[in-house]
Structure formats: C-alpha cells, structure tokens
Design an enzyme around this catalytic site. Structure first.
Site, PDB file in Angstrom:
ATOM      1  N   CYS A 181     -16.194 -90.592  60.217  1.00 18.80           N
ATOM      2  CA  CYS A 181     -16.856 -89.650  59.306  1.00 18.80           C
ATOM      3  C   CYS A 181     -17.815 -90.425  58.400  1.00 18.80           C
ATOM      4  CB  CYS A 181     -15.804 -88.924  58.478  1.00 18.80           C
ATOM      5  SG  CYS A 181     -16.493 -87.647  57.394  1.00 18.80           S
ATOM      6  N   GLU A 212     -12.086 -93.093  11.989  1.00 24.74           N
ATOM      7  CA  GLU A 212     -13.530 -93.312  12.112  1.00 24.74           C
ATOM      8  C   GLU A 212     -14.112 -92.276  13.066  1.00 24.74           C
ATOM      9  OE1 GLU A 212     -14.035 -97.380  13.471  1.00 24.74           O
ATOM     10  OE2 GLU A 212     -12.170 -97.895  12.441  1.00 24.74           O
ATOM     11  N   CYS A 216     -14.322 -80.385  58.424  1.00 27.47           N
ATOM     12  CA  CYS A 216     -15.126 -81.308  57.625  1.00 27.47           C
ATOM     13  C   CYS A 216     -16.596 -80.912  57.688  1.00 27.47           C
ATOM     14  CB  CYS A 216     -14.937 -82.742  58.135  1.00 27.47           C
ATOM     15  SG  CYS A 216     -15.983 -83.947  57.292  1.00 27.47           S
ATOM     16  N   LYS A 274     -10.527 -85.802  20.594  1.00 27.34           N
ATOM     17  CA  LYS A 274     -11.789 -85.222  21.052  1.00 27.34           C
ATOM     18  C   LYS A 274     -11.924 -83.801  20.511  1.00 27.34           C
ATOM     19  CE  LYS A 274     -14.097 -87.278  23.527  1.00 27.34           C
ATOM     20  NZ  LYS A 274     -14.123 -87.657  24.934  1.00 27.34           N
ATOM     21  N   TYR A 307     -17.712-101.379  14.594  1.00 29.73           N
ATOM     22  CA  TYR A 307     -16.434-100.816  14.171  1.00 29.73           C
ATOM     23  C   TYR A 307     -15.200-101.676  14.444  1.00 29.73           C
ATOM     24  CZ  TYR A 307     -16.729 -99.406  19.088  1.00 29.73           C
ATOM     25  OH  TYR A 307     -16.890 -99.394  20.454  1.00 29.73           O
ATOM     26  N   LYS A 335     -16.086 -91.030  16.253  1.00 31.34           N
ATOM     27  CA  LYS A 335     -16.267 -91.574  17.604  1.00 31.34           C
ATOM     28  C   LYS A 335     -17.731 -91.355  17.996  1.00 31.34           C
ATOM     29  CE  LYS A 335     -14.281 -91.517  22.238  1.00 31.34           C
ATOM     30  NZ  LYS A 335     -15.560 -91.404  22.955  1.00 31.34           N
ATOM     31  N   CYS A 353     -18.436 -84.130  59.709  1.00 32.51           N
ATOM     32  CA  CYS A 353     -18.170 -84.526  61.105  1.00 32.51           C
ATOM     33  C   CYS A 353     -17.464 -83.432  61.904  1.00 32.51           C
ATOM     34  CB  CYS A 353     -17.348 -85.811  61.143  1.00 32.51           C
ATOM     35  SG  CYS A 353     -15.654 -85.606  60.533  1.00 32.51           S
ATOM     36  N   ASP A 400     -21.208 -91.348  20.022  1.00 35.57           N
ATOM     37  CA  ASP A 400     -21.540 -91.061  21.408  1.00 35.57           C
ATOM     38  C   ASP A 400     -22.757 -91.886  21.806  1.00 35.57           C
ATOM     39  OD1 ASP A 400     -20.968 -89.843  23.747  1.00 35.57           O
ATOM     40  OD2 ASP A 400     -21.933 -87.943  23.301  1.00 35.57           O
ATOM     41  N   CYS A 408     -10.197 -85.029  55.475  1.00 38.91           N
ATOM     42  CA  CYS A 408     -10.758 -85.205  56.812  1.00 38.91           C
ATOM     43  C   CYS A 408     -10.052 -86.406  57.435  1.00 38.91           C
ATOM     44  CB  CYS A 408     -12.268 -85.449  56.737  1.00 38.91           C
ATOM     45  SG  CYS A 408     -12.970 -85.982  58.315  1.00 38.91           S
TER      46      CYS A 408
END
Length: 673
Positions: free
Chosen positions: A433, A111, A409, A315, A223, A113, A412, A115, A427
């Site tokens: 943080c 079938e 980081c 896909k 489906y 697919k 921070c 979207d 970090c």
C-alpha cells in the site's frame, strides 16, 4: 584607547535605550535620536574593526545569511507540559503532588501561556552565545543570528549576580498589531495573508536572511531559568525577578501577568481573570501555566518521560464555530490505520482558517451520526487540532443519508480489517500500500529517528513514485545520478541527500530502533529495549515472555516486537541496513571510574544536596552498576537523602525499613573496597 571608550559608551547607552523601549515599554529618547547614535556607533566600528563585538547593538540589524541551520543538542532537555481543561483536573494534579511530597504547604507561580515559538538561549559570562529552537525537546536548530535581531532579548546582561553559564527559556511572539500590519501589506500587493501569529513567529525564526527577521518586530517573553550551577534563587517567582533585574523581558507582575499564589484558590482567581481579559493582551495566549514555586520541591517531583511533574498548563475553553460538512475522505497512515477526515466549508477558528477536521474512527462517526451536508460544530482540541464535537440536527437536509464507513482501502483497494478491541480499521497490505510504504520511510528519516539531512517528506514521495525506493533500506543505494533527473533536483541538493543518508550511519542504536517503525515502539520504549538488549540480534531473538519481563514493557508492545522480527521482509531489510553500516548495537561510553560495586542495588535520590547535583548522583549510581528508581517501593535498597526530603518519601522509607543514607555515606560506599 579613547576610541574604544567612545565605542563602549555608545554601546552601553544604546543597550539601555533598547531595554527601556522593548522591555520596559518606556522610551527615554526619540527613534530619530536612537538612529543617530546607532549610526555613529556603526561608523566607528567600521573604521576600527579590531574592536568588533558580536553582541554590539549594531549587530541587531541583521544581514547574516544562513542557508542551513545547524542542529544542536539541548544541554538541558526542553520538556512539554501536561494539559488540563478544568479546575477538577488541577485539584487532581495537586493531589498527585501531595502524594509524593506529603501534605506540605504548597505555593504556586501562575503565568500566562504564550502562544508562540519556544526558544532556549544560552548565556556565558553575561553574553548571549547561542539560541536554539525547541525542536523535539532533545535537539533543535541554532537560530542565534536571527534571535539577535529581537530587541527585547539582551545581548549583554545588566547588573550582577547572574550565573557564569545558564539557559533561559522563553516564547518568541509576534504582537497582534505587527501581525495585522504584515497581513495588510500582503493583501495590498495581492499576496496570501499569514494564517496566525504563532506560525508566523515560528516561521520567522527559520528565515535565511536575519535582516528580514529584524523587520518583523518579534518580541520574546522569558519564563524559566535552567542549568545554573550557582543559583541565586530558590523559587520560580524569585527566578523571574532575577531575570528581570538582568534585563530580560519577563511576565509583568504589576500588570498581573504572573502571580505568586499561596494556594489553589488564588490559582483559580488568576485563571478566572485571564479567561475574561486575555483578549485585551497585545499577543495571543491560550491558557495559564501553574508551577510549584519552590525549586527544591520541583527537584523532588522531577519529570515523567515527557513532562515536568511540578508544572501543568490550564487551557482555556476552545472556541467553537458552525460550518458545513462537504465530504468525508479517508487517509492511510504508515501503520495502515485509516483516519476519516471531514472536508469543511472554510471557516475562521481561533486565528486560523479551518478546512478539515479529524473524525477519528467509525465509532465516532456513528456516535455523533455525522452525515455529509450536515451543519457541524467544530472546535480546536487544546486549540491545536480541529475536531467535530456535535451536529446541528435542526439544519439537517431532509434527504441526508447515514454515513457508511468504507470497507476497502482508498489507496490499494485491499479489504479493511478491524481487530477486536481496537477503534481503527486497518489496511492489511503492509508491503504493497503506497501511503504505508511512503509513511514508513518518512518516519525513518525524521529528526527523532535517523535525522537524514537533505531529505524531506515530499522528496520521499517523489523517490517512491519514480520507483527509486520501495523501503528505507533502498535509500542507502541512491546515487546522485539517480536523483538528478527528478523534478526540482539540482546537483547540490542531490549531493546533500546522498551525503545525508551516509551520515545517518552514525545515528545511535536506540534512534535506529525507533526509526524501524515497529508498532507501539516509540522513543522511550526504543531506548529501554536498546539499553536492555544492547544489539538487534539479542532483541530479534527475544521471546514474548522475555520482552514482557523487561521493565515497563507490556504484552501489546512485546507482541508487536515479536511479530515484526518474524516477518521475512523485515529480516532482509535489517540485514541490508547492517551491510550499509547502520548502527545496530549500543556503543557503550567508556568511564574509567566505573565499577560494578552497586550492581543489583536500586537507589532513590531525594532532597537537595550540597556536594553534588541530583543528576550527578544518579549518573554515579548507574556508572557503578546500580539502578535509579523513580519512587520508593519494597524493591528499593537505599534512599540517598538530602535536605528537604519529601515527608511522604521519608515516611514510606521508614515504614518499609529501607536504609536512608546521606551523600557522604554514598561516597563512602563507592570508595570502600
């Protein structure tokens, strides 16, 4: 009663015309004639409210206002599909299936697919009673009023032979012509157009006014049938034909939108055709779904923690575009992981405007030698997440500089660390943080975790930035008067937030454990640990070796759990959560018929049964102290076998001398003293 007969006659006529127009694409009357009949029915129903029917064609026009969509648990879980990106992947999948079933003659249903936005619709006695979005697969939002405005979805089924109660799964889609029309109208009034049909369809389902949903001309392609006790089909392609006869809009076999394939060669033919012709469709599709056709093979193969083993999505190759890399920024996740992000010159890709793409980690940047100012090739991984796949070196500026990965980081300024064997930098400032703190609280309140109504990610950031919360335990001390001064906070929204936090104390232990945000402890692991240890005290005292001995818990997960409970800050937070009433132990369901007769025994259930469903047998095993195994091994004590047991399982059971019993033998085992 003459009036009721007239009303019912008009309803039947209008339902038939809806079916002809929106399902068959073959109208037999003009729009004007349809509207006249609909107006006549509306007038009669208004004069005779005693004959109201929630599934009357007049209810499709909408007008119901839904302020808050109720969260509803799916009776039958909505799984996601595993993805494949090559024909070799599909052959590998077929080989895995054959190892379970034996070298049986397999057929498939192929079938398209679609979207769009996934939906599960429940019918009872032929009438639509509920429609629920996919959500997290376990629960979703009740959007019944909005779904009723979609004219390709029958409110009352046609024909006969349908089950008394069942769920049907499908995809809500916005046809491309309607999407373009909506965007043109927005452009003409100076508004920003929608990004793509999929997101627009999904967003439409959550509009508060169902009349607005009705104006969007959404459609639905169904489906999969689930949860029917009295099935009249034995295969996927038969199920599609049954659904078509009952009035559902299913893939059109005549238009080659689905195919019964006798082998993988015919699957490849279907894929090759639609890889070329998918752009001719009136809606978006991003691949093909291949399902093992026979239902009893589907039952035999079952599910992994996330996906059916009997289905897979192929896909289509992702679309690629070239654009300029303007800069690189760095994001900090709730675990402290640093993710570099490419900021791109905006470009159209697979129906959306892409401005950013993930660069994954320092190794990926070094491998591709990505530099600011480069022209890069971008594609959508699985047509969802944009990623940079290559650099066009022929267009590299002469003064380009090698990208130096950050050492501190960005939030921070703590010096980053990188553990041996890991790709990401981290970090280490776990409790100081800001993005880590906000991220942990956002994870804690999420739907799969504490599912706190009235509290979203932006509000969490607002609460933190205004010094009202520093960790997720602080949420339980919030008062309405604390929240009211915040931006965009009114009395009602503040009350909803506080009430949502209180209500979360009813969330079961396994979800609470997931909510704590222990590294590597996802939903499935949290459920295993909760079931094994029963309460937070037992889990917090478990040693590394204790945890490793738990089924499917590896050393990395075990080490993370031990480290979490060693931290004094976490102990204090958990103690506070206990005081607020959060559930930290399993609430055992009382089953008066439960025994320990099967304690210590492992059963594998295989085949098709006549007296019970496979799920009923598995529940009976667990209720009586036994364990259900997913595959046969030397540890298996019994195989409960029905019709059409897979030959591979039968052969393995015989080789290992494992007793094979029938469902009748199993019932005798339960009733014996």
């Amino acid at each position: 009663m003459a009036v009721l007969k007239t009303i019912q006659k008009l309803r039947d006529e209008l339902n038939l015309h809806n079916y002809n127009y929106y399902v068959l694409d073959n109208p037999t009357i003009s729009d004007y004639e349809f509207d006249i009949k609909l107006k006549e029915l509306q007038d009669l129903e208004n004069m005779h409210p005693e004959f109201f029917d929630a599934n009357s064609p007049t209810q499709r026009v909408g007008g119901t206002i839904t302020k808050n969509f109720q969260t509803v648990a799916h009776t039958h879980r909505m799984y996601s599909l595993d993805n494949s990106y090559s024909k070799e992947d599909l052959l590998d999948w077929e080989n895995r299936i054959q190892k379970v079933l034996g070298n049986v003659d397999l057929q498939y249903t192929c079938e398209l697919k679609y979207d769009g936005a996934s939906i599960s619709i429940t019918y009872e006695n032929g009438k639509l009673v509920r429609a629920v979005t996919r959500g997290d697969g376990f629960q979703g939002d009740d959007v019944t009023n909005n779904i009723k405005t979609i004219r390709s979805i029958p409110l009352q089924l046609k024909g006969e032979g349908y089950p008394d109660k069942f769920d049907i799964r499908g995809e809500i889609i916005l046809p491309l012509v309607e999407f373009e029309k909506m965007n043109q109208e927005l452009i003409e009034i100076g508004e920003t157009p929608y990004s793509n049909p999929r997101n627009t369809a999904s967003g439409s389902l959550k509009l508060q006014d169902s009349a607005e949903v009705g104006k969007r001309k959404l459609s639905c392609l169904l489906y999969f049938l689930a949860g029917a006790s009295n099935m009249c089909w034995s295969s996927q392609h038969e199920a599609l034909e049954c659904a078509k006869n009952w009035g559902f809009k299913v893939p059109d076999k005549e238009k080659y939108q689905y195919k019964f394939a006798s082998g993988m060669d015919q699957v490849f033919e279907f894929i090759d055709y639609w890889d070329v012709h998918r752009h001719d469709l009136p809606y978006e599709t991003d691949g093909v779904v291949i399902k093992v056709d026979k239902c009893y093979y589907q039952d035999e193969l079952g599910y992994t923690a996330k996906s059916p083993r009997w289905a897979i999505a192929y896909k289509f190759k992702a679309e690629q575009v070239a654009t300029k890399l303007n800069s690189i920024s760095y994001q900090v996740g709730r675990t402290g992981a640093i993710t570099p992000v490419a900021n791109l010159e905006p470009v159209q890709l697979a129906g959306t405007i892409v401005k950013r793409a993930s660069l994954h980690n320092a190794d990926q940047i070094e491998k591709l030698d990505i530099r600011i100012g480069d022209t890069v090739f971008v594609e959508k991984g699985g047509e969802i997440i944009p990623k940079i796949i290559a650099v066009d070196l022929s267009k590299r500026p002469e003064d380009s500089k090698i990208t130096d990965y950050i050492t501190h980081c960005p939030e921070c300024n703590s010096e980053l660390v990188r553990n041996e064997g890991e790709a990401n930098h981290y970090c280490p400032n776990f409790y100081g943080c800001p993005p880590q703190i906000i991220g942990r609280i956002q994870h804690f309140i999420s739907r799969k975790a504490m599912d706190i109504e009235g509290l979203g990610g932006e509000t969490v950031a607002l609460l933190y930035n205004n010094h009202l919360v520093q960790n997720y335990a602080d949420l339980y001390e919030l008062k309405v008067e604390d929240i009211l001064p915040l931006e965009r906070m009114a009395q009602k929204s503040a009350e909803n937030l506080v009430n949502g936090v209180k209500k979360s104390t009813l969330i079961p232990f396994e979800s609470v454990l997931y909510a704590l945000g222990i590294r590597y402890v996802g939903e499935t692991v949290a459920k295993k640990l909760a079931k094994h240890y029963k309460n937070i005290e037992a889990l917090s005292q478990a040693t590394l070796m204790d945890l490793i001995l738990v089924d499917e818990i590896g050393e990395r997960i075990a080490q993370s759990v031990v480290e979490f409970f060693e931290k004094e800050e976490n102990k204090i937070i958990i103690q506070r959560l206990k005081q607020y009433g959060v559930q930290f132990e399993i609430v055992e369901k009382i089953n008066l018929n439960a025994t320990n007769k099967l304690e210590g025994k492992i059963f594998v259930v295989s085949g098709v049964f006549t007296q019970f469903s496979r799920e009923e047998l598995k529940t009976a095993i667990e209720d009586n102290g036994g364990k259900v195994g997913s595959s046969i091994s030397s540890k298996t004590d019994y195989v409960v076998a029905g019709d059409n047991m897979g030959p591979a399982k039968l052969d393995k059971a015989n080789k290992l001398n494992i007793p094979i019993i029938s469902e009748s033998d199993f019932m005798v085992m339960l009733t014996e003293n």
